[in-house]
Design a protein around this motif. Structure first.
Motif, short mmCIF file in Angstrom:
data_model
loop_
_atom_site.label_atom_id
_atom_site.label_comp_id
_atom_site.label_asym_id
_atom_site.label_seq_id
_atom_site.Cartn_x
_atom_site.Cartn_y
_atom_site.Cartn_z
N ALA A 4 0.66 -1.19 0.03
CA ALA A 4 -0.04 0.13 0.19
C ALA A 4 0.63 1.55 0.02
CB ALA A 4 -0.90 -0.33 1.14
N SER A 5 2.05 1.17 -0.85
CA SER A 5 2.71 2.21 -0.37
C SER A 5 3.12 2.85 -1.79
CB SER A 5 4.64 1.90 0.15
OG SER A 5 4.38 1.69 1.10
N LEU A 6 2.71 3.97 -1.91
CA LEU A 6 2.94 4.40 -3.24
C LEU A 6 4.02 5.93 -3.20
CD1 LEU A 6 -0.82 5.74 -3.53
CD2 LEU A 6 0.50 4.36 -4.82
N TYR A 7 4.51 5.91 -4.83
CA TYR A 7 5.95 7.45 -4.63
C TYR A 7 5.22 8.12 -5.09
CZ TYR A 7 9.66 9.49 -7.18
OH TYR A 7 10.29 10.30 -7.80
N VAL A 8 5.07 9.18 -5.10
CA VAL A 8 4.56 11.29 -6.09
C VAL A 8 5.63 11.73 -5.98
CG1 VAL A 8 2.82 12.66 -5.63
CG2 VAL A 8 3.35 10.30 -4.01
N GLY A 9 6.06 12.35 -7.42
CA GLY A 9 6.55 12.74 -8.11
C GLY A 9 6.50 13.86 -8.32
#
Length: 461
Positions: free
Chosen positions: A17-22
């Motif tokens: 449930a981990s997201l990268y936001v760039g």
């Protein structure tokens, strides 16, 4: 028997449930991110990455939700949506850097119309497989005309490349190819082939249509862009992209240096920032080396000065031989002269003229020594070379185990003159006999020379 799956791919298949936001705006804070993700579901944790030294945002973050379903919903709803005026790029967090560093299943897409956004590009490519990341490169809110699409599998990337390369999108023909890292692109480029031109010194009144008409005389132009500031005014430069590399080279030859109105155009190959930086660094290095060599050839070292000689007096003496840029007599902390200094002329020719005229000249009771100034490193190296080549010769063979079989008693090649009474003294002969009882034939000659010189100097006293 099932095929082995790479660790990074297992991680993708077993997403948490981990997201990268760039691609975040530098002004975005943790509070802004919590507010953006709040309506999707409760957030387990959030970290906005910052510089350790300055505390400024690095423009990317990691968001952990409580379930995979929540994270998947957040990815679908918030990816490419604006936060403080800039679209976020959201993708599944990949702890294994294999896919990022190798460019696995990553495609490079260029010749995009400026109206194509990241979300539009993703919708076009998504029909060929699961997309991990999609981005259209931009600057100041405007597209640069190229982007990147990374798929989950190599098969999906190959299918998209085969299907979409050379297809029309927004009135432009797409160029889709495998992404190649910058270091590999530089090493693999055998010759310079380009279609995109950089045009500067444009008049404010020139529009993109006018610029296109101007260059269409040379060949088929695929796209034109004039850079604007935040007020919509021209920055006086732009880009013209041709369909053919031959037309682009022809345009450089024909249009570069041409006068449009009151302006002289500069037209050349459009370069990436890294290319421009490399060229400028090399030009600066060459200029610095040329200046250093010129100054080194024009700078004189003057020693054995009278203690009363100051900068003004030294300049008066040397100014007769040319234009002087600087003069400096080196002094102790108490202001007394160290009796040496430096004189820098405007040209090497003037420096040589002064060196020839003043080296060995008498100035206020002192004989000047004038030479080309050297930096400490060069001076030490020269002294080391000089001392190594001028070591005193030994009377004995360098190899102590090699001695001539012809052994003779010590003898001298001079007469015992009655005018030199101490030659007859027994202690004198005993001294040499004890110190050198044996000597090879070839070294007797050398020794006799040294002894002869010694006694010539003794006789002079």
């Amino acid at each position: 028997m099932t095929a082995a799956v790479a660790p990074w791919k297992q991680q993708v298949l077993q997403r948490g449930a981990s997201l990268y936001v760039g691609d975040l705006d530098p002004e975005v804070t943790e509070t802004d991110l919590r507010a953006a993700f709040y309506h999707v579901g409760p957030i387990s944790s959030l970290r906005l990455c910052r510089c350790r030294l300055t505390g400024k945002s690095l423009c990317y973050a990691y968001v952990n939700l409580y379930s995979h379903a929540q994270a998947s919903r957040a990815l679908g709803l918030l990816n490419h949506t604006n936060l403080k005026g800039k679209p976020m790029r959201i993708m599944w967090c990949q702890r294994d850097p294999f896919a990022r560093k190798t460019g696995f299943a990553n495609l490079f897409v260029k010749n995009l119309d400026f109206s194509i956004s990241s979300s539009c590009l993703e919708s076009i490519f998504s029909k060929y497989g699961t997309i991990l990341s999609c981005k259209v490169a931009g600057e100041n809110g405007r597209s640069k005309g190229f982007g990147f699409v990374q798929f989950e599998s190599q098969d999906s990337a190959l299918a998209a490349q085969t299907a979409l390369h050379d297809t029309m999108l927004g009135g432009k023909k797409l160029h889709v190819c495998k992404f190649v890292k910058k270091t590999e692109r530089t090493a693999a480029a055998p010759c310079e082939v380009f279609t995109n031109l950089y045009v500067k010194n444009l008049d404010e009144t020139i529009t993109e249509d006018g610029l296109k008409d101007m260059f269409s005389v040379v060949g088929d132009v695929s796209s034109v862009a004039i850079m604007m500031d935040h007020e919509g005014k021209s920055k006086h430069f732009g880009f013209v992209n041709f369909k053919s590399p031959d037309d682009a080279k022809k345009a450089v030859d024909v249009m570069n240096g041409s006068v449009i109105g009151s302006k002289t155009l500069f037209v050349g190959k459009a370069q990436r920032k890294s290319e421009r930086t490399m060229i400028l660094k090399q030009e600066y290095k060459d200029l610095h080396n040329r200046s250093t060599e010129k100054l080194r050839a024009s700078n004189l070292y003057v020693k054995n000065l009278n203690v009363d000689i100051d900068d003004k007096k030294l300049k008066e003496v040397f100014s007769a031989y040319g234009k002087i840029l600087s003069v400096k007599v080196i002094c102790h902390n108490d202001g007394t002269s160290k009796q040496f200094g430096f004189v820098c002329f405007a040209s090497p020719e003037e420096a040589n003229k002064a060196l020839v005229a003043l080296n060995g000249a008498l100035l206020e009771g002192k004989i000047l020594h004038v030479a080309k100034a050297q930096c400490k490193k060069d001076h030490r190296q020269e002294w080391h070379n000089f001392s190594g080549q001028n070591q005193p010769q030994s009377f004995y063979p360098s190899n102590c185990n090699t001695v001539s079989s012809a052994i003779h008693q010590l003898h001298f090649n001079f007469d015992r003159s009655p005018h030199i009474p101490f030659l007859h003294h027994p202690m004198f002969c005993q001294h040499f006999g004890v110190q050198h009882p044996f000597m090879a034939q070839n070294y007797q000659q050398k020794f006799s020379k040294y002894v002869r010189l010694y006694f010539h100097s003794a006789m002079s006293f």
